[in-house]
Scaffold this motif. Structure first.
Motif, PDB file in Angstrom:
ATOM      1  N   ASN A   1     -19.148  47.023  30.524  1.00 23.77           N
ATOM      2  CA  ASN A   1     -17.861  46.887  29.836  1.00 23.77           C
ATOM      3  C   ASN A   1     -17.073  45.668  30.306  1.00 23.77           C
ATOM      4  O   ASN A   1     -16.014  45.377  29.763  1.00 23.77           O
ATOM      5  CB  ASN A   1     -17.025  48.161  29.996  1.00 23.77           C
ATOM      6  CG  ASN A   1     -16.409  48.304  31.381  1.00 23.77           C
ATOM      7  OD1 ASN A   1     -16.758  47.583  32.316  1.00 23.77           O
ATOM      8  ND2 ASN A   1     -15.497  49.238  31.524  1.00 23.77           N
TER       9      ASN A   1
ATOM     10  N   HIS B   1     -15.266  45.114  32.839  1.00 21.77           N
ATOM     11  CA  HIS B   1     -14.002  45.363  33.536  1.00 21.77           C
ATOM     12  C   HIS B   1     -14.264  46.102  34.848  1.00 21.77           C
ATOM     13  O   HIS B   1     -14.758  47.227  34.838  1.00 21.77           O
ATOM     14  CB  HIS B   1     -13.063  46.214  32.674  1.00 21.77           C
ATOM     15  CG  HIS B   1     -12.515  45.492  31.482  1.00 21.77           C
ATOM     16  ND1 HIS B   1     -13.220  45.368  30.311  1.00 21.77           N
ATOM     17  CD2 HIS B   1     -11.336  44.863  31.275  1.00 21.77           C
ATOM     18  CE1 HIS B   1     -12.485  44.693  29.428  1.00 21.77           C
ATOM     19  NE2 HIS B   1     -11.344  44.370  29.987  1.00 21.77           N
TER      20      HIS B   1
ATOM     21  N   THR C   1     -14.647  52.643  30.441  1.00 21.86           N
ATOM     22  CA  THR C   1     -14.743  52.892  29.005  1.00 21.86           C
ATOM     23  C   THR C   1     -15.148  54.347  28.764  1.00 21.86           C
ATOM     24  O   THR C   1     -15.680  55.000  29.658  1.00 21.86           O
ATOM     25  CB  THR C   1     -15.769  51.947  28.359  1.00 21.86           C
ATOM     26  OG1 THR C   1     -16.987  51.999  29.095  1.00 21.86           O
ATOM     27  CG2 THR C   1     -15.263  50.516  28.368  1.00 21.86           C
TER      28      THR C   1
ATOM     29  N   THR D   1     -17.429  50.124  19.205  1.00 21.22           N
ATOM     30  CA  THR D   1     -18.671  50.113  19.977  1.00 21.22           C
ATOM     31  C   THR D   1     -19.748  50.939  19.294  1.00 21.22           C
ATOM     32  O   THR D   1     -20.915  50.526  19.203  1.00 21.22           O
ATOM     33  CB  THR D   1     -18.414  50.636  21.396  1.00 21.22           C
ATOM     34  OG1 THR D   1     -17.444  49.798  22.044  1.00 21.22           O
ATOM     35  CG2 THR D   1     -19.690  50.638  22.213  1.00 21.22           C
TER      36      THR D   1
ATOM     37  N   ALA E   1     -14.022  44.037  24.185  1.00 17.35           N
ATOM     38  CA  ALA E   1     -13.385  44.510  25.408  1.00 17.35           C
ATOM     39  C   ALA E   1     -12.135  43.719  25.768  1.00 17.35           C
ATOM     40  O   ALA E   1     -11.421  44.085  26.708  1.00 17.35           O
ATOM     41  CB  ALA E   1     -14.378  44.463  26.568  1.00 17.35           C
TER      42      ALA E   1
ATOM     43  N   SER F   1      -8.417  42.479  25.760  1.00 18.88           N
ATOM     44  CA  SER F   1      -7.126  43.054  25.389  1.00 18.88           C
ATOM     45  C   SER F   1      -6.026  42.141  25.903  1.00 18.88           C
ATOM     46  O   SER F   1      -6.273  41.229  26.695  1.00 18.88           O
ATOM     47  CB  SER F   1      -6.959  44.462  25.976  1.00 18.88           C
ATOM     48  OG  SER F   1      -6.748  44.383  27.365  1.00 18.88           O
TER      49      SER F   1
ATOM     50  N   TYR G   1      -4.802  43.888  30.103  1.00 17.74           N
ATOM     51  CA  TYR G   1      -5.571  44.119  31.327  1.00 17.74           C
ATOM     52  C   TYR G   1      -5.100  43.219  32.469  1.00 17.74           C
ATOM     53  O   TYR G   1      -4.866  43.685  33.587  1.00 17.74           O
ATOM     54  CB  TYR G   1      -7.048  43.890  31.028  1.00 17.74           C
ATOM     55  CG  TYR G   1      -7.998  44.116  32.185  1.00 17.74           C
ATOM     56  CD1 TYR G   1      -8.133  45.363  32.777  1.00 17.74           C
ATOM     57  CD2 TYR G   1      -8.783  43.069  32.678  1.00 17.74           C
ATOM     58  CE1 TYR G   1      -9.018  45.573  33.822  1.00 17.74           C
ATOM     59  CE2 TYR G   1      -9.676  43.264  33.716  1.00 17.74           C
ATOM     60  CZ  TYR G   1      -9.781  44.519  34.280  1.00 17.74           C
ATOM     61  OH  TYR G   1     -10.670  44.716  35.322  1.00 17.74           O
TER      62      TYR G   1
END
Length: 460
Positions: free
Chosen positions: A162, A164, A169, A314, A369, A371, A374
């Motif tokens: 993901n 991150h 997720t 996804t 993913a 945004s 974040y």
């Protein structure tokens, strides 16, 4: 491009010689290829006891690990091959066989990373799975290995990377379902082993300040998007955040213009507002604009493939990938005669068009993913790096470059945190009453456990 034979299931073919060589090569590969120079493990006592119990025939063992990076399989290998074995010796335990794990890997990996990677994964005990369909050979193999295999079984319940370090997720239900199947199989066979599910967190952080490398990558991405980099090269997080926001807006505007003016998607005025392009991406307009654009891009491909939109972005990417594979690697009944030259030419033409359509899905897959919140929530160098590398992936997809080798931003530390096992047997009665609800409850519990293992990165 021409159509190819169907994608076959790749079964595990664990080879002790390949495993032995991999154990020797792993430390060097982690350091020189991945830039991981240190590994810290918390909660090792839980894993040592889980492995002792497994090898003593008291339990079966499923390791569910977070998947923020492509380096996670190597970090898990380091955990099992090096750290677990060392910790066992320190407690007077000699694990036999030496710790390793068997696992599932995405069938698409050998397609983009090369057939040699599929060969290596299977020789290390892996089995392929096609994630977007009911892959019965893969599920049967996983179920058999969990019930009878000589090694613990490992999988990533997030289903894919993901990007991150500090954001989980939504989990797929596969880990919970496999754990319940095994617990039920054990009970039905009159066996007394427990079914243990161990949550494992993975995170990566920089050993030394990496702001210079982060700013350099930001400059490269700004140049790719047609923006002039900041001549001052100010490394203050507040200034870098302004530039990151501007970059995100610029990339979104160019993608909107492409899909509106060249692909002729019906973007509304609200999705393409006029005004200052440097306005903050965390404002309410950015998220809806990005979601709207990706939704329409996927709808375009879905319409071409004869599919209806269903599920998250996804989920839709997965379905489109599978539909594309069904066209690129068609299964032909053995009883059918060989296709005529004209029929083969038409199939190859369809393969060309399918590959072109899948490009849109891959761009969405890279950008999904991203945004506007974040980094703003916590402007650490780790979160900056996560987001910039996702944007780098997106630019690579758009420009037709390979995204396999990401830029190295600095020496890193892997942090592996191990929670206490979830004893699945204790939930077996609930599973027999209502399978769907029990699987969801275990998935939610696993998600909560993995979320708690995430440690916020330090701020500058």
């Amino acid at each position: 491009m021409a159509t190819a034979p169907p994608l076959e299931f790749l079964p595990p073919q664990l080879d002790g010689r390949v495993l032995a060589v991999s154990r020797l090569v792993l430390p060097l590969w982690l350091r020189w290829r991945c830039g991981i120079e240190a590994v810290e493990v918390e909660g090792m006592a839980s894993l040592v006891e889980a492995m002792r119990s497994f090898q003593a025939g008291e339990s079966r063992l499923l390791l569910a690990f977070r998947h923020p990076s492509l380096d996670d399989p190597l970090s898990m290998a380091r955990l099992l091959w090096v750290d677990l074995a060392r910790a066992g010796r320190q407690q007077g335990l000699r694990f036999d066989p030496a710790p390793t794990g068997q696992f599932l890997f995405d069938r698409g990996i050998p397609l983009w990373a090369g057939a040699s990677m599929g060969w290596l994964f299977t020789r290390l005990g892996g089995a392929s799975i096609q994630r977007s369909k009911l892959d019965l050979p893969a599920l049967r193999t996983a179920r058999r290995l969990l019930l009878e295999g000589p090694h613990p079984f490992a999988l990533a319940p997030e289903g894919a990377t993901n990007g991150h370090n500090e954001r989980l997720t939504p989990l797929e239900p596969g880990a919970a379902q496999l754990a319940f199947w095994t617990a039920a199989d054990l009970a039905d066979a009159g066996r007394h082993e427990r079914m243990d599910l161990v949550p494992i967190g993975l995170q990566y952080s920089f050993i030394a300040p990496a702001w210079g490398a982060i700013e350099a990558l930001l400059c490269r991405l700004e140049e790719g998007a047609g923006l002039a980099p900041d001549p001052s090269h100010d490394l203050a997080p507040s200034r870098l955040l302004e530039r990151l926001v501007h970059l995100g807006e610029r990339m979104l505007e160019q993608m909107e213009a492409f899909y509106r003016d060249k692909v002729h998607l019906a973007l509304s005025d609200a999705d393409n507002p006029a005004g200052d392009p440097s306005r903050e991406a965390a404002t309410p307009a950015f998220g809806p604009r990005l979601q709207r654009l990706m939704d329409l891009a996927l709808r375009r491909v879905e319409q071409s493939f004869g599919l209806h939109p269903c599920g998250s972005l996804t989920d839709r990417c997965r379905r489109l990938e599978q539909a594309g594979w069904d066209r690129l690697y068609p299964a032909e009944p053995a009883s059918d005669p060989p296709p005529s030259p004209l029929a083969q030419a038409l199939a190859d033409r369809l393969a060309d068009e399918t590959a072109a359509q899948l490009w849109h899905m891959r761009v969405v897959e890279s950008f999904v993913a991203v945004s506007g919140s974040y980094v703003r929530e916590r402007p650490s160098q780790e979160r900056f790096a996560d987001t910039l590398l996702l944007l780098w992936d997106t630019q690579c997809r758009i420009q037709g470059h390979t995204a396999n080798r990401r830029p190295r931003l600095g020496r890193r530390r892997a942090r592996i945190s191990i929670d206490t096992p979830i004893v699945v047997d204790e939930r077996l009665a609930d599973y027999r009453r209502d399978r769907r609800r029990a699987v969801q409850a275990l998935t939610d519990d696993l998600s909560l456990r993995l979320e708690r293992l995430i440690v916020p990165s330090p701020l500058a």
